[in-house]
Design a protein around this motif. Structure first.
Motif, PDB file in Angstrom:
ATOM      1  N   LEU A 105       0.837  -1.212   0.000  1.00  0.00           N
ATOM      2  CA  LEU A 105       0.000   0.000   0.000  1.00  0.00           C
ATOM      3  C   LEU A 105       0.866   1.255   0.000  1.00  0.00           C
ATOM      4  N   LYS A 106       1.942   1.205   0.767  1.00  0.00           N
ATOM      5  CA  LYS A 106       2.842   2.359   0.840  1.00  0.00           C
ATOM      6  C   LYS A 106       3.467   2.656  -0.522  1.00  0.00           C
ATOM      7  N   GLN A 107       3.890   1.617  -1.229  1.00  0.00           N
ATOM      8  CA  GLN A 107       4.471   1.808  -2.556  1.00  0.00           C
ATOM      9  C   GLN A 107       3.443   2.361  -3.529  1.00  0.00           C
ATOM     10  N   GLU A 108       2.201   1.933  -3.404  1.00  0.00           N
ATOM     11  CA  GLU A 108       1.142   2.467  -4.259  1.00  0.00           C
ATOM     12  C   GLU A 108       0.930   3.957  -3.998  1.00  0.00           C
ATOM     13  N   ILE A 109       0.963   4.341  -2.724  1.00  0.00           N
ATOM     14  CA  ILE A 109       0.788   5.756  -2.355  1.00  0.00           C
ATOM     15  C   ILE A 109       1.941   6.591  -2.904  1.00  0.00           C
ATOM     16  N   ILE A 110       3.182   6.096  -2.747  1.00  0.00           N
ATOM     17  CA  ILE A 110       4.357   6.820  -3.258  1.00  0.00           C
ATOM     18  C   ILE A 110       4.261   6.962  -4.777  1.00  0.00           C
ATOM     19  N   HIS A 111       3.886   5.877  -5.447  1.00  0.00           N
ATOM     20  CA  HIS A 111       3.757   5.892  -6.908  1.00  0.00           C
ATOM     21  C   HIS A 111       2.733   6.938  -7.357  1.00  0.00           C
ATOM     22  N   ARG A 112       1.657   7.091  -6.595  1.00  0.00           N
ATOM     23  CA  ARG A 112       0.606   8.040  -6.967  1.00  0.00           C
ATOM     24  C   ARG A 112       0.986   9.482  -6.640  1.00  0.00           C
ATOM     25  N   LEU A 113       1.677   9.686  -5.512  1.00  0.00           N
ATOM     26  CA  LEU A 113       1.978  11.043  -5.073  1.00  0.00           C
ATOM     27  C   LEU A 113       3.258  11.619  -5.689  1.00  0.00           C
ATOM     28  N   LEU A 114       4.190  10.755  -6.072  1.00  0.00           N
ATOM     29  CA  LEU A 114       5.497  11.220  -6.527  1.00  0.00           C
ATOM     30  C   LEU A 114       5.420  12.220  -7.678  1.00  0.00           C
ATOM     31  N   PRO A 115       4.581  11.999  -8.698  1.00  0.00           N
ATOM     32  CA  PRO A 115       4.549  12.984  -9.793  1.00  0.00           C
ATOM     33  C   PRO A 115       4.071  14.370  -9.357  1.00  0.00           C
ATOM     34  N   GLN A 116       3.382  14.455  -8.213  1.00  0.00           N
ATOM     35  CA  GLN A 116       2.865  15.730  -7.743  1.00  0.00           C
ATOM     36  C   GLN A 116       3.844  16.453  -6.816  1.00  0.00           C
ATOM     37  N   ALA A 117       4.924  15.764  -6.433  1.00  0.00           N
ATOM     38  CA  ALA A 117       5.844  16.326  -5.448  1.00  0.00           C
ATOM     39  C   ALA A 117       6.669  17.461  -6.032  1.00  0.00           C
ATOM     40  N   PHE A 118       6.985  18.431  -5.193  1.00  0.00           N
ATOM     41  CA  PHE A 118       7.877  19.512  -5.596  1.00  0.00           C
ATOM     42  C   PHE A 118       9.284  18.963  -5.821  1.00  0.00           C
TER      43      PHE A 118
END
Length: 300
Positions: A105-118
């Protein structure tokens, strides 16, 4: 672009680099921005800040710039979203979520949020003075300097360097503070760090302190060694010398910095070129003086 810290390295054998060949080698590892799923990227960037020229040469000294870009995704954000997700699943199923499932689940969250990160950009500057068998990196930490060297080594195939100081210079700095052997062109300023030798890890930090005061001398007589010492050198610069010959808080005096003030501000490239030539020349002079003063030859 004035270096603020120095990590000094000596080439153990002469290195011959043609400018055009070096440009081609560096061009194999150019900086590229982070992709949507990259946590960090690193590569060579134009020292003058624009164009495709990945090196700049002045008076035979080669200026290189390593650029790193990182995506900023705080662990607190990821963990908070993970906790919400786990709580929702457990409420729905009535069963605890296992460690393996939580990691997925954590990897899924990182995968989803990473493109939005500064993103955050950092630059590591350094130069080679091949005629002096010297490599200088503007870095306060060994890790940052080693990343610069490793990337350069990968680009050119071989970079036979060792730290200029392969022994502690704490005994030398301690003698200076005792008033012994201070070079004529060197002024001891009012800042130092003293450490006990052996198992005693006591540290004394002095700032805005008369280093010739009796209480300081008592620490030296008790066996403490000087691991950091602020100096002024040759009316050219001030710096903090550390026991591994790391140089921090490097500041050039107005005598140096004002020499290029006659260059118009709109001639940015010319000013950068002149400043680098001036600064790197003084750094080489300082580095060679350090090498000679502390007797840091090839076998030191």
């Amino acid at each position: 672009m004035w270096f603020k810290n120095l990590k000094l390295y000596t080439l153990t054998q002469p290195l011959s680099l043609n400018e055009d060949d070096l440009q081609s080698m560096l061009a194999e590892q150019p900086f590229r921005p982070c992709g949507s799923q990259d946590t960090a990227t690193m590569g060579w960037s134009a020292p003058l800040g624009q164009g495709d020229q990945l090196l700049h040469v002045a008076d035979g000294r080669i200026w290189l710039t390593l650029k790193k870009q990182e995506r900023l995704l705080p662990s607190t954000v990821v963990n908070a979203e993970l906790a919400d997700k786990v709580a929702a699943i457990e409420a729905e199923t009535g069963a605890p979520v296992g460690k393996k499932a939580q990691q997925d689940l954590k990897q899924e969250i990182i995968h989803r949020l990473l493109p939005q990160a500064f993103t955050k950009n950092t630059f590591t500057h350094g130069f080679l003075s091949l005629k002096d068998n010297l490599v200088v990196v503007d870095a306060s930490a060994d890790g940052k300097a080693e990343a610069f060297l490793a990337t350069l080594r990968k680009a050119i195939g071989s970079l036979p360097v060792v730290p200029m100081a392969r022994r502690s210079i704490a005994p030398d700095l301690t003698l200076w503070l005792k008033g012994q052997g201070v070079p004529d062109n060197t002024e001891l300023l009012e800042e130092a760090e003293l450490r006990a030798s052996g198992d005693d890890d006591s540290i004394v930090r002095c700032k805005n302190q008369d280093l010739g005061a009796p209480e300081i001398l008592q620490h030296l007589e008790a066996g403490k060694l000087v691991h950091k010492l602020a100096i002024g050198w040759d009316e050219t610069l001030t710096a903090m010398i550390e026991d591994d010959l790391g140089i921090k808080r490097l500041k050039f005096t107005d005598v140096i910095r004002e020499q290029n003030d006659d260059i118009p501000k709109d001639q940015l490239a010319a000013k950068q070129d002149a400043d680098f030539a001036l600064m790197s020349g003084e750094i080489v002079r300082f580095a060679l003086w350090l090498q000679q003063t502390f007797d840091l030859g090839a076998d030191a």
